[in-house]
Design a protein around this motif. Sequence first.
Motif, PDB file in Angstrom:
ATOM      1  N   TYR B  16      41.634  53.551  37.554  1.00  0.00           N
ATOM      2  CA  TYR B  16      40.223  53.750  37.239  1.00  0.00           C
ATOM      3  C   TYR B  16      39.594  54.389  38.464  1.00  0.00           C
ATOM      4  CZ  TYR B  16      40.901  50.582  33.331  1.00  0.00           C
ATOM      5  OH  TYR B  16      41.331  50.002  32.178  1.00  0.00           O
ATOM      6  N   VAL B  21      45.306  50.649  39.316  1.00  0.00           N
ATOM      7  CA  VAL B  21      45.420  49.263  38.867  1.00  0.00           C
ATOM      8  C   VAL B  21      46.870  48.910  38.606  1.00  0.00           C
ATOM      9  CG1 VAL B  21      44.705  47.622  37.135  1.00  0.00           C
ATOM     10  CG2 VAL B  21      43.129  49.380  37.887  1.00  0.00           C
ATOM     11  N   PRO B  40      48.596  38.024  42.229  1.00  0.00           N
ATOM     12  CA  PRO B  40      47.229  37.605  42.514  1.00  0.00           C
ATOM     13  C   PRO B  40      46.227  38.135  41.487  1.00  0.00           C
ATOM     14  CG  PRO B  40      48.175  38.882  44.340  1.00  0.00           C
ATOM     15  CD  PRO B  40      49.177  38.841  43.270  1.00  0.00           C
ATOM     16  N   ASN B  41      45.062  37.593  41.564  1.00  0.00           N
ATOM     17  CA  ASN B  41      44.020  38.033  40.640  1.00  0.00           C
ATOM     18  C   ASN B  41      43.684  39.496  40.895  1.00  0.00           C
ATOM     19  OD1 ASN B  41      42.958  34.904  41.406  1.00  0.00           O
ATOM     20  ND2 ASN B  41      43.413  35.454  39.301  1.00  0.00           N
ATOM     21  N   GLY B  42      43.585  40.220  39.832  1.00  0.00           N
ATOM     22  CA  GLY B  42      43.251  41.625  39.976  1.00  0.00           C
ATOM     23  C   GLY B  42      44.450  42.483  40.300  1.00  0.00           C
ATOM     24  N   LYS B  45      47.878  42.715  35.958  1.00  0.00           N
ATOM     25  CA  LYS B  45      48.740  42.144  34.925  1.00  0.00           C
ATOM     26  C   LYS B  45      48.160  42.370  33.528  1.00  0.00           C
ATOM     27  CE  LYS B  45      48.321  38.079  36.818  1.00  0.00           C
ATOM     28  NZ  LYS B  45      47.439  38.443  37.940  1.00  0.00           N
ATOM     29  N   THR B  47      45.968  44.468  32.665  1.00  0.00           N
ATOM     30  CA  THR B  47      45.947  45.899  32.379  1.00  0.00           C
ATOM     31  C   THR B  47      47.300  46.347  31.849  1.00  0.00           C
ATOM     32  OG1 THR B  47      44.397  46.128  34.203  1.00  0.00           O
ATOM     33  CG2 THR B  47      45.400  48.148  33.359  1.00  0.00           C
ATOM     34  N   HIS B 206      49.412  31.837  35.501  1.00  0.00           N
ATOM     35  CA  HIS B 206      49.182  31.354  36.859  1.00  0.00           C
ATOM     36  C   HIS B 206      49.673  29.923  37.047  1.00  0.00           C
ATOM     37  CE1 HIS B 206      47.028  34.765  38.395  1.00  0.00           C
ATOM     38  NE2 HIS B 206      46.126  34.736  37.421  1.00  0.00           N
TER      39      HIS B 206
ATOM     40  N   ARG D 122      37.483  39.609  48.553  1.00  0.00           N
ATOM     41  CA  ARG D 122      37.809  40.463  47.407  1.00  0.00           C
ATOM     42  C   ARG D 122      36.522  40.959  46.721  1.00  0.00           C
ATOM     43  NH1 ARG D 122      42.187  43.295  45.527  1.00  0.00           N
ATOM     44  NH2 ARG D 122      41.622  43.902  43.417  1.00  0.00           N
ATOM     45  N   ARG D 126      34.795  44.895  45.999  1.00  0.00           N
ATOM     46  CA  ARG D 126      34.430  45.369  44.664  1.00  0.00           C
ATOM     47  C   ARG D 126      32.926  45.289  44.404  1.00  0.00           C
ATOM     48  NH1 ARG D 126      38.963  46.445  41.404  1.00  0.00           N
ATOM     49  NH2 ARG D 126      37.357  47.956  41.482  1.00  0.00           N
ATOM     50  N   ASN D 129      31.323  47.510  41.856  1.00  0.00           N
ATOM     51  CA  ASN D 129      31.926  47.574  40.522  1.00  0.00           C
ATOM     52  C   ASN D 129      31.126  46.775  39.514  1.00  0.00           C
ATOM     53  OD1 ASN D 129      34.447  48.490  42.013  1.00  0.00           O
ATOM     54  ND2 ASN D 129      35.133  48.404  39.886  1.00  0.00           N
ATOM     55  N   GLN D 133      34.305  44.826  34.920  1.00  0.00           N
ATOM     56  CA  GLN D 133      35.555  45.501  35.274  1.00  0.00           C
ATOM     57  C   GLN D 133      36.457  44.614  36.121  1.00  0.00           C
ATOM     58  OE1 GLN D 133      33.854  48.849  37.256  1.00  0.00           O
ATOM     59  NE2 GLN D 133      33.708  50.076  35.405  1.00  0.00           N
ATOM     60  N   LEU D 134      35.957  43.477  36.510  1.00  0.00           N
ATOM     61  CA  LEU D 134      36.756  42.608  37.361  1.00  0.00           C
ATOM     62  C   LEU D 134      37.876  41.948  36.580  1.00  0.00           C
ATOM     63  CD1 LEU D 134      34.099  40.758  39.514  1.00  0.00           C
ATOM     64  CD2 LEU D 134      35.296  42.885  39.968  1.00  0.00           C
ATOM     65  N   GLU D 138      38.931  37.474  39.635  1.00  0.00           N
ATOM     66  CA  GLU D 138      37.803  37.989  40.402  1.00  0.00           C
ATOM     67  C   GLU D 138      36.480  37.527  39.783  1.00  0.00           C
ATOM     68  OE1 GLU D 138      39.981  42.154  41.846  1.00  0.00           O
ATOM     69  OE2 GLU D 138      38.828  42.089  40.002  1.00  0.00           O
TER      70      GLU D 138
HETATM   71  N1  LIG Z   1      37.792  49.322  33.022  1.00  0.00           N
HETATM   72  C1  LIG Z   1      37.943  49.125  34.346  1.00  0.00           C
HETATM   73  N2  LIG Z   1      37.278  49.887  35.240  1.00  0.00           N
HETATM   74  C2  LIG Z   1      37.438  49.700  36.587  1.00  0.00           C
HETATM   75  N3  LIG Z   1      38.241  48.780  37.116  1.00  0.00           N
HETATM   76  C3  LIG Z   1      38.961  47.990  36.267  1.00  0.00           C
HETATM   77  C4  LIG Z   1      38.840  48.125  34.847  1.00  0.00           C
HETATM   78  N4  LIG Z   1      39.634  47.209  34.268  1.00  0.00           N
HETATM   79  C5  LIG Z   1      40.229  46.532  35.284  1.00  0.00           C
HETATM   80  N5  LIG Z   1      39.820  46.994  36.478  1.00  0.00           N
HETATM   81  C6  LIG Z   1      40.260  46.523  37.793  1.00  0.00           C
HETATM   82  O1  LIG Z   1      41.631  46.539  37.808  1.00  0.00           O
HETATM   83  C7  LIG Z   1      42.161  45.451  38.556  1.00  0.00           C
HETATM   84  C8  LIG Z   1      43.256  44.753  37.761  1.00  0.00           C
HETATM   85  O2  LIG Z   1      42.701  44.015  36.684  1.00  0.00           O
HETATM   86  P1  LIG Z   1      43.576  43.110  35.718  1.00  0.00           P
HETATM   87  O3  LIG Z   1      42.656  42.497  34.735  1.00  0.00           O
HETATM   88  O4  LIG Z   1      44.706  43.870  35.197  1.00  0.00           O
HETATM   89  O5  LIG Z   1      44.094  42.016  36.728  1.00  0.00           O
HETATM   90  P2  LIG Z   1      45.024  40.767  36.468  1.00  0.00           P
HETATM   91  O6  LIG Z   1      46.256  41.003  37.233  1.00  0.00           O
HETATM   92  O7  LIG Z   1      45.154  40.476  35.038  1.00  0.00           O
HETATM   93  O8  LIG Z   1      44.200  39.634  37.211  1.00  0.00           O
HETATM   94  P3  LIG Z   1      43.921  38.094  36.789  1.00  0.00           P
HETATM   95  O9  LIG Z   1      45.130  37.342  37.127  1.00  0.00           O
HETATM   96  O10 LIG Z   1      42.821  37.706  37.686  1.00  0.00           O
HETATM   97  O11 LIG Z   1      43.592  38.066  35.342  1.00  0.00           O
HETATM   98  C9  LIG Z   1      40.980  44.563  38.887  1.00  0.00           C
HETATM   99  O12 LIG Z   1      40.658  44.717  40.238  1.00  0.00           O
HETATM  100  C10 LIG Z   1      39.864  45.091  38.041  1.00  0.00           C
HETATM  101  O13 LIG Z   1      38.631  45.016  38.732  1.00  0.00           O
END
Ligand SMILES: Nc1ncnc2c1ncn2[C@@H]1O[C@H](COP(=O)(O)OP(=O)(O)OP(=O)(O)O)[C@@H](O)[C@H]1O
Lengths: 366, 251, 299, 233, 326
Positions: B16, B21, B40-42, B45, B47, B206, D122, D126, D129, D133-134, D138
Motif C-alpha cells: 500500500y 505489507v 507480530p501485529n501488522g 498475515k 493481508t 496468536h 508502532r 503509523r 495512517n 488500515q491498521l 495495531e
Molecule cells: N488497505 C490498507 N492500506 C494501508 N495499509 C494497510 C491496509 N491494509 C493493511 N495495511 C497495513 O498492512 C500491515 C499488515 O496488516 P495485516 O492486517 O495483514 O497484519 P496482520 O499480520 O494480520 O496483523 P495482526 O496480527 O495484528 O492481525 C499493517 O501495518 C496495516 O496497517
Amino acid sequence: EDKIKLGFIAALSGPLGVLGAEQQRGLDLALEHLNNRLGGREVELYTADSRAVPGVAVQEISKLVDKENVDVITGGTASNEIMAMVKPIEAAGLTLLGTNGGPSPLAGKDCTPNYYSIAFQNDQWSEAMGRYMNEQGIKRAYFIGMDYQAGWDHVGGAERTFKGENLGKIFTPQSQLDFSAELAQIRAAKPEAVFAFYPGSAAVAFVKQYAQSGLDIPLFSSAGVDTLFLPAFDDAAIGSVFSSHYNAGIENEANKQFVADFTKEFGRKPSLYAASQYDAIMLLDKVVAQLPAGEIDRKKLQELIGSTPFTSVRGDFKFNHNHMPIQNIYAQRIEKGEDGKLALNLIGVASENVEDRYAAECPMGK
Amino acid sequence: MNTTPLLEIKNLKKSYGALSVTDDVSLTVEKGEIHALIGPNGAGKTTLVGQLSGLVPSDSGRIYFEGKDITGLTTAERAQLGLGRSFQITSVFPTLSALENVALVVRAHAGLGFHFWKAAHRYEAAQKKASEWLAKVGLAQAGDGPCAELAHGELRQLELAMALAANPQLLVLDEPMAGLGPTESQQMVQLLAELKQHYGVLLIEHDMDAVFSLADRISVLVSGRVVFSGSVDEVRESEVVQRAYLGDNDE
Amino acid sequence: MSFSILLEQLFNGFQYGMLLFLMAIGVTLVFGVMRLVNLAHGSMFMVGGYLAGAAAQATGSFWLAALCALVGAAIMAAVIEILIVRPLYRRGHLDQLLATFGVTLTLNELIVVIWGRAPVFVSIPDILDGHTEMLGFPYPVYRLAITGVAILAGLILMWLVAKTRFGMLVRAGADNRTMVAGLGVNVTVLYTLVFALAALLAALAGMMSGPLIAMQPGVGDPILILTLTVVCIGGFGSLKGALVASLLVGLLDTFGRIFAPQWFGAAGNALANMLVYVLMAAVLYYRPAGLFTTRGGHS
Amino acid sequence: MLSVKEVDSGYGRGQVLFDVSLTIGEGEVVSLMGKNGMGKTTLIRTIMGMLTVRKGEIHFNSRLTRGMAMHRIAAMGLGWVPEGRLIFPSLSVEENLVATAVKRKGLNHSWTLDSVYELFPRLRERRFNGGGQLSGGEQQMLAIGRALMTNPRLLILDEATEGLAPKIRQEIWQTLAQVKNTGQSILVVDKDVKALSKLADRHYMIEKGRIAWQGDTEMLMADTQRVQRYVGV
Amino acid sequence: MSKIFNTAFRRSWILWLLLALVVLLPFSGETYYIKLVTRMLIFAIAALSLDLLVGYLGLVSFGHAAFMAIGAYTVGIMASMGYASVWIVWPLAMLLGALFALFVGFISLRCSGLYFIFITLAFAQMVFYGAQSLRAYGGDDGFPLETASTLLPSVALSNPITLFYASLVILLACLYLSRRLVNSPFGRIAVATRDNETRVHAVGVDPYPYKLVMFVVSGAVATLAGALMANLTSYIAPGYVNWLVSGELLVMVILGSVGTLVGPILGAAVFVGFEHMLSDLTEHWMLIFGPLIVFRVLFLKNGIYGLFSRTRSAELSADRAASGGH
Ligand SMILES: Nc1ncnc2c1ncn2[C@@H]1O[C@H](COP(=O)(O)OP(=O)(O)OP(=O)(O)O)[C@@H](O)[C@H]1O
Ligand SMILES: Nc1ncnc2c1ncn2[C@@H]1O[C@H](COP(=O)(O)OP(=O)(O)OP(=O)(O)O)[C@@H](O)[C@H]1O
Ligand SMILES: CC(C)C[C@H](N)C(=O)O
Ligand SMILES: [Mg+2]
Ligand SMILES: [Mg+2]
C-alpha cells in the motif's frame, strides 16, 4: 329541481398553479354573480387539479366522467394537458369549454366538436406580437420559449409574422428555471430584441434573469406574464411588452363590472385567466337556459355553445367554425403606476378581429 | 517425489503506497498438515489470507492450488476449487435456519443453484447431507428458527460446518481462537486436530499454546517477509523468533 | 463560439456547480457523519427560499431576510432531527429513505398551505444587482456573489471537518457513535448540530436562488435529485468528491444545454438533461463507490 | 471509587446479570474473570451506561449513575477499552488519539500524545495512517492509547490483549504495571490468568451472570480448583 | 389457489374476505371503483416485482417506474403502429423490459447499498428524458393510447371489466410464480446474498448471475404492469418515470411489509386507496399522507402485513431487507 353537474379542471398546483388558481377566481366570481345557477339550474361543481401534467389531467378527467358523471367540463390551463384531455372527453360524449390556451392541432386538423376554446388560439397572441415588433422597427430578433405545445405555437407565430432577421430560436425544457446559459447565447448573437414565451412561474424567473444579464434590449412576449406576476418583478421589467386577448383596461360595460367586482374581492385587477373563465361561465349560463327541462341533453349543449351569443368582458365575441375565437389581440406594457406599483397597461390593439391561421385546416362546420 | 503441494504460494507481494505489507512471501501447505503462520501485529498475515482468498489483489507473485495457477480467479471460483475460508468474525446467513445455511452450501456445490421451481427444502439428498455436517460439528440439535438466535459458540460451529460443506481441500483459518475462552479454545484445538487428516490447514493464530500443540510446521512472518520456517521445536529455539515475536519469557 | 462566450459559459457552469456543491455538502456530510440518507434535503432548499421571501416582504431587507432564512431553516431542521430523524440512525437506508421522503411530501404541502401556490420572490439587494463587465462580457453581479459565498462556505466546512476537533468527533461519530459516547462526548447534540448545519447550507443555496428562480412548492425536488447524483458521483461522504462532482455536473449541464440542441435538434433538450445521469452511470461503472471513495462510504 | 451494588442487567427481553456486586477502590487494580458468555462485557457495558441498570445501583466517584447518559458517565473519568477495539477507522491514528482526549486536573500521571507514542512506537510510525488500515493488533494498541488519552480515573480494559503478539502482550502487562504504580485504578478483563494474578490486587469470577467468587491474589493462587472451574484453565 | 399464499395468509380470514370482495366487485357496475381497484391491482403487480428485489435480494431499486414506462410506451407505440393484440404486445414489452433490466443490471449490480439505490434512479431518469426525446410520441407531453390492447380480436381491454379481470389474473399468477421462485434453491441463494454477500462468495457461489436474473425477472414483471397501466389511463407520458412514482412504489412495498410478497400487494391497495380517499377529503391530502409514511417507518415496524403475520422469521426478514442492502 333540475341541476347541472359542472366539471372544472385546471392546473391548481405545479408551475402553472398560479394560473389555475386565477381561473378558479374567475369561476367563483361568475358563479357568485349568477347565484350559483346556470340557466336557472343549480350548479353542482366538481373541481379537479390537472397540475399541468397531461397524464394527471387524463386521470382527473376520468374521475369527473366515471365518478362524478358531470354534464360539461370547463377549464384547462396548459395546451398540452388540453390536448390530452380531449380524447377521453370525446369518448365520453362530453364537451370541454377551454378557458386558456388553444393548441394549434386542435384548431386545425384535429379539431373536434367536443372542444371549444373561449380564450384564444395560441398563435393569435404571438402573430400579433410579431407584427408589433415589425412596427417597432426591430430588425434582428432572437426567439426563445418553453419546450411544449404552447411554446411551439407561440414562438412559431411570432417567427411567422416577424419580418426582420431571425437570429435563432431556443426551446428550454418545461422544468428549467435557470436561463443563464441561454441568455449568454442570445447576447452573443447581438439581437435588437428578444421574443420570449414563458408561462407561469418560469416567466418571472426569465424576466428577472433577463434584466440582470446585461441584455439591454427590449423583451417582447406573448407569455402568461401578467398582472398576476407584477408584484414579483423589479423595475427592471418596466417597458416589456406583452400581447393578450384581454386586458383589464378594455372599455365596455361588462368588463367594467367584472373588473370592479374582482378588484373588490381580490384587491387587484383581474388577469386574462380569470377573465376567460368568467366568460365561459357566462356563456354556459346562456347555453343552459336554452336547454329543455329535465335531464341535460349533452349533445344539444355542445352545439349551443358555438351558436349562443353572450356578453363577453372582451366586448364582441364570436366562435369560428373550428371552435376558436375570432377576436382582437391587444398590446400591453409594464409601466409604473401612480401608486408606485407596476401595472400592465393597455397600449393598443395589435390585431383586430382576427381568426387563427389553422381554421382553414379544420374540416368541421364548413 | 513428484507430489505437488496442495497450496503453493510463490513470491507474493502486496504494498500500500510505500508500505510493503507482504514482501516476496513463498510457502506451501500439504494435504494433511497444519501449517501455522505467526508473526507480530501488522506483519501482513491477514493481508496474505486476503490475497489467498482473492479479496485482496496481489501486486505480483503466483498462487497455485493443487498445481493449478489460481492467481487470476475470483473468490467464488477459488472456493469452488476447494479453497475454504473461515471468517474471524462469524459470518452466516442470519435469517435462514442453521440447516438451511448448510443445505444452501451443499446445493450450491451440487450445481443446484439455478433451479427455480421445486421448493428448496424438497431437495432431500441435500437436506440429509446438511444435517450430517451439522451433526459432525456438534450442532445436530439446532432448531429451525433463524440462526441469528444461536449462541456465539454455536455460530462458530455453524461457521465451520458451512466451510466444510463446501468440500474444501484447504482451510485457511485467521485467528480461530480469538475471542474464545480457554475451554472453548481447547475444544477448537481438538476439532482442528481431527479435521487435519482430511484437509490441509493454514492456521493464523496468536495463541501459542494452540499453535504449538497443533502445527506441523510454523512460518514466521515479520514485516511482510518469512524470516523463519521450521518445526515447532525449531521455532521455540529460534533466537530470531524469540526476539521478534515471542518475547523473552515464555508464556 | 467565440472565446469570450465560451468563458462566460464556463462561468455559468461553474456558478451552477458551486450552487450544487452547497447542496451536496449537506447530503454528503449528513451521510458521512450519521450514515443517514436524507431525501428531505431538497425541502431545506425550498424552506430557505420561502423563509427568505417571506422575511424580505415583512422586513424589506435582503440581509435580514437571509438571516431569518438561515436561522429558521436550521431551527426547523433541528426540530425534525429531534422528532423524526433520531430513531432512524439505527435503521437501514430504506427506512431512512422512506421517512425523509414522507417529510419532503409533508413540507411541500405545508408550503402550499402557508404560502399558496404562487411563486415567492426576493429582490436582489442593490449592491448585488445588475451586472459587471469582466473579461469582455457582462456578468450578473449576483451570480458572482453566489459563487463567492459557495466557495467560502465550502472552504469553511472543509476546514471544520478536516482540521478541527469538532470535525474529528463528527467523523468519529460516523464510525461508531456509541464509542464516542463511551469516551465521554455527547453525540446526540453533535448530530443535531450537523443536521442543522447541513440544512443551513441547503437553505443558503435556496435563499440565494430565490432571486434568480421562482420559489414554488416542490422546487427542491429536482435540485435534490441532482444533488444526490452529484454525491453519488463524488462518493458518499467525501467532501472533495462532492466538489469535483458538482463542478463536473455544473459544467456538463451548462454545455449540454448549449450543444445538445445543436447536435440533436428538437430532442436535444431531453438528451442534454440525460447527460448528467449517463455520466453518473459511467462513473459508477468504473468506480462503483464514486470518484472519491471514503472508508466506510460504501455500505 | 466504583461501587456496583446488587445489579441486574441485560439485553432486550433477556437478562444476563443477576445481583452483581463489585467495588474498586482508589488506586486499586481489579480483575474480572469468567468463561465466554458469562457476562463480563455485559457488566462493563452496564457500568458505562450503555445498558440500563434494572435493579441495584452503581456509584462512580460517589455519584449515582442511574439515568445518566453514557457520555456523561464516561466524562466523569471512565477510560474504556472496549472488546473488539472499536477504533474509528476513518480517523487517522493521531486523530483517534486526540479527538476525545481530556486533560484532567489532580492526577499523578498525565498522558500525552508523546507518552502514548513512547508506549507504542508502532503507532508513531503509523500516525498518519487511517485507523481502518491498521492490523488487528495495531488497532488494539490504538484503543488502549485512546483510552489513556482521556486520562481516566478508572481504566477499563475488556480483553485488551486479544489478538496481540505474545511479545506485545508482555509489554502491555509491563506497562499496566507501571500505570498501576502511578496510582491508576484499573478494571481488567482478560483470559490470561497468570498475568492477571500478577497485576491485579483483587479478583472477581463471574459465572452465568452471577459473581461466583471474589478474593485477593493470594486466595486466587491458593485455589486453583476454583480457577479451573470458573475460568477453565 | 391457497398454494399461492403463505401460511399467514391462509390463516387470515380477513384477507380471504378481501379477495372475495375484489373478485366480485365488477358486479357492482361502478365503473369508477372498478377502475380504482384495477389501479390497485396494477400497482400491486409492480410492487410485487419490486419486492423480489428489495425483499429477497436487499437491492433497493429507486427506478422501478422505468419498467412501467417501458411497458406503457411499448403498448402505446405498438398501438399507433396498428398492433393491439396482447399476445404480440405483452411478450414484446416484457422482452424489452428484460433487455433493459439486463443492461441496467449489468452496470448497476456492480454497485451496492446507496450507490445501487441511486444508480437505478439515474437509469430511470435516463428513461424519463429518453421518453421526453421521443418527439413523435409527444415528447415531454406524452400521447394518448390510440387503440386499447385486445385479448382476442373482439375482447379489448378498453372494457374496464375485462381490464380488471386481466389484471387480477396476472397479479395472482405473478404471486404464484414469485412464491415458487423465492422458495426454490435459486431464491434461497438470493436471500443468502441479501443477508451476507461476502459469505456467498466464500461459499463458492458468485451471486452476480443470481442478482442479474432476479433483476431481469423483476423488470419484466414491472413492464407488464406498465402495459396494463397504459390501458387503464389510455395515456402514456414520461410522467410514468417520475422519480416520485419510483418512490411511491417503494412506499407501497414497505407500507405492506418487505420480503413477504403479499405485503406489497396490500401496500399498493392501501396506498392507492388512501390517495383516493384523502384527496377526496382535502386538497392538502399530502399533509396527511406524508406524516403517515413517517409514522409507518417510526412506529409500524412490520408494515400492514405484519398485522396479519407475526412470525419471528418474517420480522427478521423484513428487518434485514429494510436495512436496504447493508
Ligand atoms: N488497505 C490498507 N492500506 C494501508 N495499509 C494497510 C491496509 N491494509 C493493511 N495495511 C497495513 O498492512 C500491515 C499488515 O496488516 P495485516 O492486517 O495483514 O497484519 P496482520 O499480520 O494480520 O496483523 P495482526 O496480527 O495484528 O492481525 C499493517 O501495518 C496495516 O496497517
Ligand atoms: N448485544 C447483545 N444482545 C443480546 N444478547 C447479548 C448481546 N451481547 C451479549 N449477549 C449475551 O449476553 C451474555 C453475556 O455476554 P458477554 O458478552 O457479557 O460475555 P463475556 O463474559 O464478555 O464473554 P466473552 O469472554 O466471550 O467476551 C451471552 O449469553 C450473550 O449471548
Ligand atoms: C400561459 C398561457 C399562455 C398558457 C399557454 N397558452 C399554454 O397552453 O400552456
Ligand atoms: Mg490479522
Ligand atoms: Mg466479553
